[in-house]
Motif scaffolding. Structure first.
Motif, PDB file in Angstrom:
ATOM      1  N   VAL A  19       0.842  -1.206   0.000  1.00 51.38           N
ATOM      2  CA  VAL A  19       0.000   0.000   0.000  1.00 51.38           C
ATOM      3  C   VAL A  19       0.873   1.251   0.000  1.00 51.38           C
ATOM      4  CG1 VAL A  19      -1.612   1.364   1.404  1.00 51.38           C
ATOM      5  CG2 VAL A  19      -2.041  -1.074   1.017  1.00 51.38           C
ATOM      6  N   ARG A  20       1.909   1.250   0.820  1.00 51.82           N
ATOM      7  CA  ARG A  20       2.793   2.419   0.892  1.00 51.82           C
ATOM      8  C   ARG A  20       3.567   2.629  -0.404  1.00 51.82           C
ATOM      9  NH1 ARG A  20       6.450   4.097   5.967  1.00 51.82           N
ATOM     10  NH2 ARG A  20       7.043   6.148   5.224  1.00 51.82           N
ATOM     11  N   ILE A  21       4.049   1.553  -1.003  1.00 52.37           N
ATOM     12  CA  ILE A  21       4.747   1.655  -2.289  1.00 52.37           C
ATOM     13  C   ILE A  21       3.834   2.302  -3.321  1.00 52.37           C
ATOM     14  CG2 ILE A  21       5.557   0.283  -4.266  1.00 52.37           C
ATOM     15  CD1 ILE A  21       6.829  -1.649  -2.208  1.00 52.37           C
ATOM     16  N   ARG A  22       2.604   1.816  -3.412  1.00 55.98           N
ATOM     17  CA  ARG A  22       1.673   2.381  -4.397  1.00 55.98           C
ATOM     18  C   ARG A  22       1.373   3.845  -4.125  1.00 55.98           C
ATOM     19  NH1 ARG A  22      -3.036   1.452  -5.992  1.00 55.98           N
ATOM     20  NH2 ARG A  22      -4.020   0.675  -4.099  1.00 55.98           N
ATOM     21  N   ALA A  23       1.168   4.188  -2.853  1.00 65.83           N
ATOM     22  CA  ALA A  23       0.848   5.569  -2.494  1.00 65.83           C
ATOM     23  C   ALA A  23       2.013   6.506  -2.801  1.00 65.83           C
ATOM     24  CB  ALA A  23       0.478   5.659  -1.018  1.00 65.83           C
ATOM     25  N   GLU A  24       3.218   6.101  -2.415  1.00 60.66           N
ATOM     26  CA  GLU A  24       4.378   6.968  -2.640  1.00 60.66           C
ATOM     27  C   GLU A  24       4.699   7.160  -4.114  1.00 60.66           C
ATOM     28  OE1 GLU A  24       7.614   5.502  -0.271  1.00 60.66           O
ATOM     29  OE2 GLU A  24       6.706   6.223   1.586  1.00 60.66           O
ATOM     30  N   GLN A  26       2.406   6.809  -6.465  1.00 60.52           N
ATOM     31  CA  GLN A  26       1.141   7.192  -7.087  1.00 60.52           C
ATOM     32  C   GLN A  26       0.786   6.242  -8.235  1.00 60.52           C
ATOM     33  OE1 GLN A  26       1.694  11.353  -8.025  1.00 60.52           O
ATOM     34  NE2 GLN A  26       1.156  11.959  -5.942  1.00 60.52           N
ATOM     35  N   LEU A  27       0.809   4.962  -7.910  1.00 61.43           N
ATOM     36  CA  LEU A  27       0.538   3.913  -8.888  1.00 61.43           C
ATOM     37  C   LEU A  27      -0.797   3.243  -8.603  1.00 61.43           C
ATOM     38  CD1 LEU A  27       4.038   2.174  -8.842  1.00 61.43           C
ATOM     39  CD2 LEU A  27       3.106   3.563 -10.708  1.00 61.43           C
ATOM     40  N   SER A  28      -1.489   2.870  -9.662  1.00 63.69           N
ATOM     41  CA  SER A  28      -2.675   2.029  -9.506  1.00 63.69           C
ATOM     42  C   SER A  28      -2.208   0.596  -9.272  1.00 63.69           C
ATOM     43  CB  SER A  28      -3.520   2.082 -10.783  1.00 63.69           C
ATOM     44  OG  SER A  28      -2.810   1.476 -11.858  1.00 63.69           O
ATOM     45  N   MET A  29      -3.111  -0.249  -8.855  1.00 62.78           N
ATOM     46  CA  MET A  29      -2.757  -1.659  -8.681  1.00 62.78           C
ATOM     47  C   MET A  29      -2.270  -2.255  -9.999  1.00 62.78           C
ATOM     48  SD  MET A  29      -5.570  -3.400  -6.227  1.00 62.78           S
ATOM     49  CE  MET A  29      -5.917  -2.765  -4.600  1.00 62.78           C
ATOM     50  N   THR A  30      -2.948  -1.894 -11.080  1.00 61.05           N
ATOM     51  CA  THR A  30      -2.578  -2.412 -12.397  1.00 61.05           C
ATOM     52  C   THR A  30      -1.193  -1.948 -12.805  1.00 61.05           C
ATOM     53  OG1 THR A  30      -4.896  -2.501 -13.055  1.00 61.05           O
ATOM     54  CG2 THR A  30      -3.263  -2.522 -14.824  1.00 61.05           C
ATOM     55  N   SER A  31      -0.887  -0.677 -12.587  1.00 61.68           N
ATOM     56  CA  SER A  31       0.432  -0.150 -12.954  1.00 61.68           C
ATOM     57  C   SER A  31       1.539  -0.840 -12.172  1.00 61.68           C
ATOM     58  CB  SER A  31       0.497   1.353 -12.701  1.00 61.68           C
ATOM     59  OG  SER A  31      -0.418   2.027 -13.517  1.00 61.68           O
ATOM     60  N   LEU A  32       1.335  -1.011 -10.867  1.00 64.22           N
ATOM     61  CA  LEU A  32       2.341  -1.680 -10.054  1.00 64.22           C
ATOM     62  C   LEU A  32       2.499  -3.134 -10.487  1.00 64.22           C
ATOM     63  CD1 LEU A  32       4.388  -1.725  -7.775  1.00 64.22           C
ATOM     64  CD2 LEU A  32       2.496  -2.166  -6.182  1.00 64.22           C
ATOM     65  N   ALA A  33       1.403  -3.790 -10.785  1.00 64.65           N
ATOM     66  CA  ALA A  33       1.449  -5.183 -11.226  1.00 64.65           C
ATOM     67  C   ALA A  33       2.270  -5.324 -12.510  1.00 64.65           C
ATOM     68  CB  ALA A  33       0.037  -5.723 -11.436  1.00 64.65           C
ATOM     69  N   VAL A  34       2.069  -4.419 -13.455  1.00 67.10           N
ATOM     70  CA  VAL A  34       2.830  -4.454 -14.711  1.00 67.10           C
ATOM     71  C   VAL A  34       4.313  -4.250 -14.431  1.00 67.10           C
ATOM     72  CG1 VAL A  34       3.238  -3.219 -16.881  1.00 67.10           C
ATOM     73  CG2 VAL A  34       0.900  -3.768 -16.187  1.00 67.10           C
ATOM     74  N   LEU A  35       4.646  -3.261 -13.606  1.00 67.70           N
ATOM     75  CA  LEU A  35       6.050  -2.986 -13.282  1.00 67.70           C
ATOM     76  C   LEU A  35       6.719  -4.172 -12.586  1.00 67.70           C
ATOM     77  CD1 LEU A  35       5.724   0.689 -12.010  1.00 67.70           C
ATOM     78  CD2 LEU A  35       6.875  -0.071 -14.115  1.00 67.70           C
ATOM     79  N   ALA A  36       5.966  -4.859 -11.744  1.00 67.89           N
ATOM     80  CA  ALA A  36       6.512  -5.981 -10.981  1.00 67.89           C
ATOM     81  C   ALA A  36       6.428  -7.303 -11.739  1.00 67.89           C
ATOM     82  CB  ALA A  36       5.775  -6.114  -9.650  1.00 67.89           C
ATOM     83  N   GLY A  37       5.644  -7.324 -12.812  1.00 70.68           N
ATOM     84  CA  GLY A  37       5.495  -8.554 -13.573  1.00 70.68           C
ATOM     85  C   GLY A  37       4.637  -9.592 -12.879  1.00 70.68           C
ATOM     86  N   VAL A  38       3.603  -9.124 -12.185  1.00 64.95           N
ATOM     87  CA  VAL A  38       2.685 -10.031 -11.496  1.00 64.95           C
ATOM     88  C   VAL A  38       1.255  -9.666 -11.888  1.00 64.95           C
ATOM     89  CG1 VAL A  38       4.260 -10.299  -9.530  1.00 64.95           C
ATOM     90  CG2 VAL A  38       2.449  -8.591  -9.413  1.00 64.95           C
ATOM     91  N   PRO A  39       0.311 -10.573 -11.695  1.00 68.71           N
ATOM     92  CA  PRO A  39      -1.086 -10.239 -11.987  1.00 68.71           C
ATOM     93  C   PRO A  39      -1.620  -9.153 -11.045  1.00 68.71           C
ATOM     94  CG  PRO A  39      -0.793 -12.622 -11.796  1.00 68.71           C
ATOM     95  CD  PRO A  39       0.474 -11.979 -11.326  1.00 68.71           C
ATOM     96  N   THR A  40      -2.517  -8.329 -11.553  1.00 66.79           N
ATOM     97  CA  THR A  40      -3.152  -7.294 -10.728  1.00 66.79           C
ATOM     98  C   THR A  40      -3.855  -7.936  -9.533  1.00 66.79           C
ATOM     99  OG1 THR A  40      -3.465  -5.901 -12.676  1.00 66.79           O
ATOM    100  CG2 THR A  40      -4.798  -5.376 -10.748  1.00 66.79           C
ATOM    101  N   SER A  41      -4.439  -9.094  -9.743  1.00 66.58           N
ATOM    102  CA  SER A  41      -5.138  -9.774  -8.640  1.00 66.58           C
ATOM    103  C   SER A  41      -4.189 -10.101  -7.488  1.00 66.58           C
ATOM    104  CB  SER A  41      -5.821 -11.047  -9.133  1.00 66.58           C
ATOM    105  OG  SER A  41      -4.863 -11.964  -9.642  1.00 66.58           O
ATOM    106  N   THR A  42      -2.924 -10.344  -7.796  1.00 67.82           N
ATOM    107  CA  THR A  42      -1.943 -10.631  -6.738  1.00 67.82           C
ATOM    108  C   THR A  42      -1.733  -9.400  -5.867  1.00 67.82           C
ATOM    109  OG1 THR A  42      -0.840 -12.317  -8.059  1.00 67.82           O
ATOM    110  CG2 THR A  42       0.446 -11.320  -6.278  1.00 67.82           C
ATOM    111  N   ILE A  43      -1.603  -8.226  -6.502  1.00 66.48           N
ATOM    112  CA  ILE A  43      -1.446  -6.980  -5.736  1.00 66.48           C
ATOM    113  C   ILE A  43      -2.677  -6.766  -4.861  1.00 66.48           C
ATOM    114  CG2 ILE A  43      -1.158  -4.477  -5.880  1.00 66.48           C
ATOM    115  CD1 ILE A  43       1.329  -6.057  -6.823  1.00 66.48           C
ATOM    116  N   SER A  44      -3.852  -6.956  -5.419  1.00 67.21           N
ATOM    117  CA  SER A  44      -5.093  -6.776  -4.677  1.00 67.21           C
ATOM    118  C   SER A  44      -5.187  -7.744  -3.492  1.00 67.21           C
ATOM    119  CB  SER A  44      -6.283  -6.996  -5.615  1.00 67.21           C
ATOM    120  OG  SER A  44      -7.499  -6.931  -4.907  1.00 67.21           O
TER     121      SER A  44
END
Length: 105
Positions: A19-24, A26-44
């Motif tokens: 949560v803190r990584i995304r907030a700092e 300013q990434l959506s779950m989808t954007s972070l998932a793409v950057l990390a190479g994981v499914p959006t559902s995993t971030i959620s």
């Protein structure tokens, strides 16, 4: 009484870290998932506490968002507090070479 968090306070759960990584950043779950190479559902699922990711998965997420990961742990055998900084060097990508299984638990 609500707990106050100091600047630079330690985060204790995977959900808090993500949560803190995304907030700092300013990434959506989808954007972070793409950057990390994981499914959006995993971030959620991590953020909602449905799963506890491996250290390797936390590393992928942190490095994907451009963070260096600094681990500090107490070694029960030596009795010392140990530090380990994980960064991205030449030829090293997120999830490579950490010796950990990046699958969900």
């Amino acid at each position: 009484m609500a707990e106050r968090r100091r600047e630079g306070a330690l985060l204790t759960t995977a959900a808090q870290i993500v949560v803190r990584i995304r907030a700092e950043r300013q990434l959506s779950m989808t954007s972070l998932a793409v950057l990390a190479g994981v499914p959006t559902s995993t971030i959620s699922r991590i953020e909602s506490g449905q799963i506890e990711p491996t250290l390797g998965m936390i590393r992928r997420i942190a490095l994907g968002a451009g963070y260096h990961l600094h681990l500090q742990y107490y070694d029960l055998f030596s009795g010392k507090l140990e530090d380990h900084i994980v960064g991205v060097g030449a030829g090293e990508g997120a999830g490579e070479g950490d010796g950990e299984d990046d699958s969900e638990r």
